[in-house]
Design a protein around this motif. Structure first.
Motif, PDB file in Angstrom:
ATOM      1  N   GLY A 138      -6.219   8.956  -8.491  1.00  0.00           N
ATOM      2  CA  GLY A 138      -6.956   7.443  -7.698  1.00  0.00           C
ATOM      3  C   GLY A 138      -7.720   8.444  -6.233  1.00  0.00           C
ATOM      4  N   ARG A 139      -6.890   9.828  -6.037  1.00  0.00           N
ATOM      5  CA  ARG A 139      -7.716  10.749  -5.135  1.00  0.00           C
ATOM      6  C   ARG A 139      -9.088  10.939  -5.882  1.00  0.00           C
ATOM      7  NH1 ARG A 139      -6.610  15.328  -0.703  1.00  0.00           N
ATOM      8  NH2 ARG A 139      -8.916  15.654  -0.201  1.00  0.00           N
ATOM      9  N   ARG A 140      -9.103  10.999  -7.281  1.00  0.00           N
ATOM     10  CA  ARG A 140     -10.571  11.434  -7.551  1.00  0.00           C
ATOM     11  C   ARG A 140     -10.881  10.371  -8.327  1.00  0.00           C
ATOM     12  NH1 ARG A 140      -8.229  16.270  -7.703  1.00  0.00           N
ATOM     13  NH2 ARG A 140      -9.779  15.978  -5.733  1.00  0.00           N
ATOM     14  N   LYS A 141     -10.798   9.671  -8.381  1.00  0.00           N
ATOM     15  CA  LYS A 141     -11.292   7.975  -8.485  1.00  0.00           C
ATOM     16  C   LYS A 141     -12.233   7.428  -7.158  1.00  0.00           C
ATOM     17  CE  LYS A 141      -8.870   6.217 -12.558  1.00  0.00           C
ATOM     18  NZ  LYS A 141      -7.776   4.763 -12.738  1.00  0.00           N
ATOM     19  N   CYS A 142     -11.436   7.671  -6.578  1.00  0.00           N
ATOM     20  CA  CYS A 142     -12.318   7.791  -4.948  1.00  0.00           C
ATOM     21  C   CYS A 142     -13.382   8.121  -4.633  1.00  0.00           C
ATOM     22  CB  CYS A 142     -11.035   7.577  -3.432  1.00  0.00           C
ATOM     23  SG  CYS A 142      -9.729   6.350  -3.531  1.00  0.00           S
ATOM     24  N   GLU A 143     -12.499  10.306  -4.714  1.00  0.00           N
ATOM     25  CA  GLU A 143     -14.228  10.820  -4.699  1.00  0.00           C
ATOM     26  C   GLU A 143     -15.529  10.697  -5.855  1.00  0.00           C
ATOM     27  OE1 GLU A 143     -11.030  14.171  -3.046  1.00  0.00           O
ATOM     28  OE2 GLU A 143     -12.190  14.341  -5.449  1.00  0.00           O
ATOM     29  N   ARG A 144     -14.839   9.864  -6.690  1.00  0.00           N
ATOM     30  CA  ARG A 144     -16.124   9.770  -7.712  1.00  0.00           C
ATOM     31  C   ARG A 144     -16.797   8.925  -7.349  1.00  0.00           C
ATOM     32  NH1 ARG A 144     -14.203   6.318 -12.811  1.00  0.00           N
ATOM     33  NH2 ARG A 144     -13.789   5.150 -11.211  1.00  0.00           N
ATOM     34  N   ASP A 145     -15.933   7.706  -7.430  1.00  0.00           N
ATOM     35  CA  ASP A 145     -16.914   6.197  -6.660  1.00  0.00           C
ATOM     36  C   ASP A 145     -17.702   6.856  -5.564  1.00  0.00           C
ATOM     37  OD1 ASP A 145     -15.733   5.601  -8.670  1.00  0.00           O
ATOM     38  OD2 ASP A 145     -13.665   4.012  -7.115  1.00  0.00           O
ATOM     39  N   LEU A 146     -17.003   7.566  -5.005  1.00  0.00           N
ATOM     40  CA  LEU A 146     -18.099   7.599  -3.012  1.00  0.00           C
ATOM     41  C   LEU A 146     -19.026   8.818  -3.408  1.00  0.00           C
ATOM     42  CD1 LEU A 146     -17.956   7.794   0.248  1.00  0.00           C
ATOM     43  CD2 LEU A 146     -16.680   9.733  -0.148  1.00  0.00           C
ATOM     44  N   PHE A 147     -19.289   9.905  -4.729  1.00  0.00           N
ATOM     45  CA  PHE A 147     -20.025  10.786  -4.903  1.00  0.00           C
ATOM     46  C   PHE A 147     -21.054   9.733  -5.525  1.00  0.00           C
ATOM     47  CE2 PHE A 147     -22.346  13.752  -6.755  1.00  0.00           C
ATOM     48  CZ  PHE A 147     -22.870  15.227  -6.105  1.00  0.00           C
ATOM     49  N   PHE A 148     -20.675   8.935  -6.491  1.00  0.00           N
ATOM     50  CA  PHE A 148     -21.583   8.615  -7.311  1.00  0.00           C
ATOM     51  C   PHE A 148     -22.706   7.127  -6.733  1.00  0.00           C
ATOM     52  CE2 PHE A 148     -19.636  11.715  -9.289  1.00  0.00           C
ATOM     53  CZ  PHE A 148     -20.823  12.479 -10.036  1.00  0.00           C
ATOM     54  N   ASP A 149     -21.547   6.898  -6.349  1.00  0.00           N
ATOM     55  CA  ASP A 149     -21.958   4.679  -5.939  1.00  0.00           C
ATOM     56  C   ASP A 149     -22.167   4.827  -4.219  1.00  0.00           C
ATOM     57  OD1 ASP A 149     -21.845   4.211  -8.570  1.00  0.00           O
ATOM     58  OD2 ASP A 149     -19.306   4.151  -8.777  1.00  0.00           O
ATOM     59  N   GLY A 150     -21.415   5.452  -3.366  1.00  0.00           N
ATOM     60  CA  GLY A 150     -21.381   5.650  -2.594  1.00  0.00           C
ATOM     61  C   GLY A 150     -20.474   4.133  -1.671  1.00  0.00           C
ATOM     62  N   ARG A 151     -19.784   4.119  -2.635  1.00  0.00           N
ATOM     63  CA  ARG A 151     -18.423   3.464  -2.128  1.00  0.00           C
ATOM     64  C   ARG A 151     -16.926   4.112  -1.060  1.00  0.00           C
ATOM     65  NH1 ARG A 151     -17.788   0.322  -7.377  1.00  0.00           N
ATOM     66  NH2 ARG A 151     -16.570   1.887  -7.844  1.00  0.00           N
ATOM     67  N   TRP A 152     -17.226   3.921   0.237  1.00  0.00           N
ATOM     68  CA  TRP A 152     -15.637   4.544   1.005  1.00  0.00           C
ATOM     69  C   TRP A 152     -15.127   3.533   0.545  1.00  0.00           C
ATOM     70  CZ3 TRP A 152     -17.883   8.969   3.827  1.00  0.00           C
ATOM     71  CH2 TRP A 152     -18.544   9.134   4.516  1.00  0.00           C
ATOM     72  N   SER A 153     -14.009   4.975   0.827  1.00  0.00           N
ATOM     73  CA  SER A 153     -12.574   3.996   1.191  1.00  0.00           C
ATOM     74  C   SER A 153     -11.756   4.320   1.713  1.00  0.00           C
ATOM     75  CB  SER A 153     -11.767   5.086  -0.499  1.00  0.00           C
ATOM     76  OG  SER A 153     -11.702   6.032  -0.142  1.00  0.00           O
ATOM     77  N   SER A 154     -11.651   4.548   3.134  1.00  0.00           N
ATOM     78  CA  SER A 154     -10.911   4.340   4.219  1.00  0.00           C
ATOM     79  C   SER A 154     -11.682   3.874   5.209  1.00  0.00           C
ATOM     80  CB  SER A 154     -10.793   6.434   4.961  1.00  0.00           C
ATOM     81  OG  SER A 154     -10.843   6.162   6.330  1.00  0.00           O
ATOM     82  N   ASP A 155     -10.332   3.045   5.662  1.00  0.00           N
ATOM     83  CA  ASP A 155     -11.001   2.243   7.221  1.00  0.00           C
ATOM     84  C   ASP A 155     -11.007   2.957   8.262  1.00  0.00           C
ATOM     85  OD1 ASP A 155      -8.136   2.060   7.094  1.00  0.00           O
ATOM     86  OD2 ASP A 155      -8.368  -0.426   6.891  1.00  0.00           O
TER      87      ASP A 155
END
Length: 193
Positions: A138-155
């Motif tokens: 889950g963490r790696r997916k969040c990091e991947r999505d943030l690095f490559f797509d600019g999608r933040w996961s934390s509110d």
């Protein structure tokens, strides 16, 4: 690409993103492999000795100041070195910093080399090679999505855990809004630097 004129600075959004992945524990606990850990994933390997927090909870402010200090002084420089010659967005810096804080491997990770070589699709796949144990997927997916797509996961709402004894395991996270506290920690670190 040229290097940024000034080194990247930690932003509250970046610190919150990583804290959300790690969680916060105000006293020392044993992690899933039996390593004494404290605060926001801090172990003795960081240079900050965590044994002093066994049965001695710290304040949330102290935990966040130490976390900000470690990110700024111990982890961010390695990320900037790994990506020297490449401009990173705030999201990319946050994702790479989260990855490095968790693995310590930003300087040797194949995904970094692939991205710098312009092999973005291969890099996107390669970051997921760092998903062991399975709890990290889950963490790696969040990091991947943030690095490559600019999608933040934390509110900005982060779990602050209690420690169950005698096993010293974190339990019952209390969702806590850390936005203001992290902004203060960053301000304190900037003034101290």
């Amino acid at each position: 690409m040229s290097a940024p004129a000034e080194p990247a600075q930690l932003t509250a959004r970046t610190v919150l993103e990583i804290a959300d992945h790690e969680g916060v524990v105000l006293e020392a606990y044993l992690d899933s492999v039996g390593v004494w850990t404290w605060g926001v994933g801090v172990t003795d390997a960081s240079g900050h000795k965590v044994g002093r927090y066994v049965d001695q909870p710290a304040t949330l402010e102290h935990v966040l100041r130490v976390f900000e200090w470690l990110l700024r002084t111990r982890y961010l420089p390695a990320v900037l070195t790994a990506f020297a010659g490449h401009d990173l967005t705030e999201a990319q810096t946050a994702a790479a910093l989260s990855f490095h804080y968790n693995t310590g491997a930003i300087g040797s990770a194949e995904w970094v080399r692939l991205w710098k070589a312009g092999k973005v699709d291969q890099a996107r796949v390669a970051i997921m090679n760092w998903s062991q144990p399975r709890e990290l997927i889950g963490r790696r997916k969040c990091e991947r999505d943030l690095f490559f797509d600019g999608r933040w996961s934390s509110d900005g709402i982060v779990g602050v855990f209690q420690v169950q004894k005698p096993g010293y395991r974190p339990i019952r996270p209390k969702p806590t809004d850390l936005r203001l506290a992290i902004t203060r920690a960053i301000d304190d670190g900037t003034r101290a630097a």
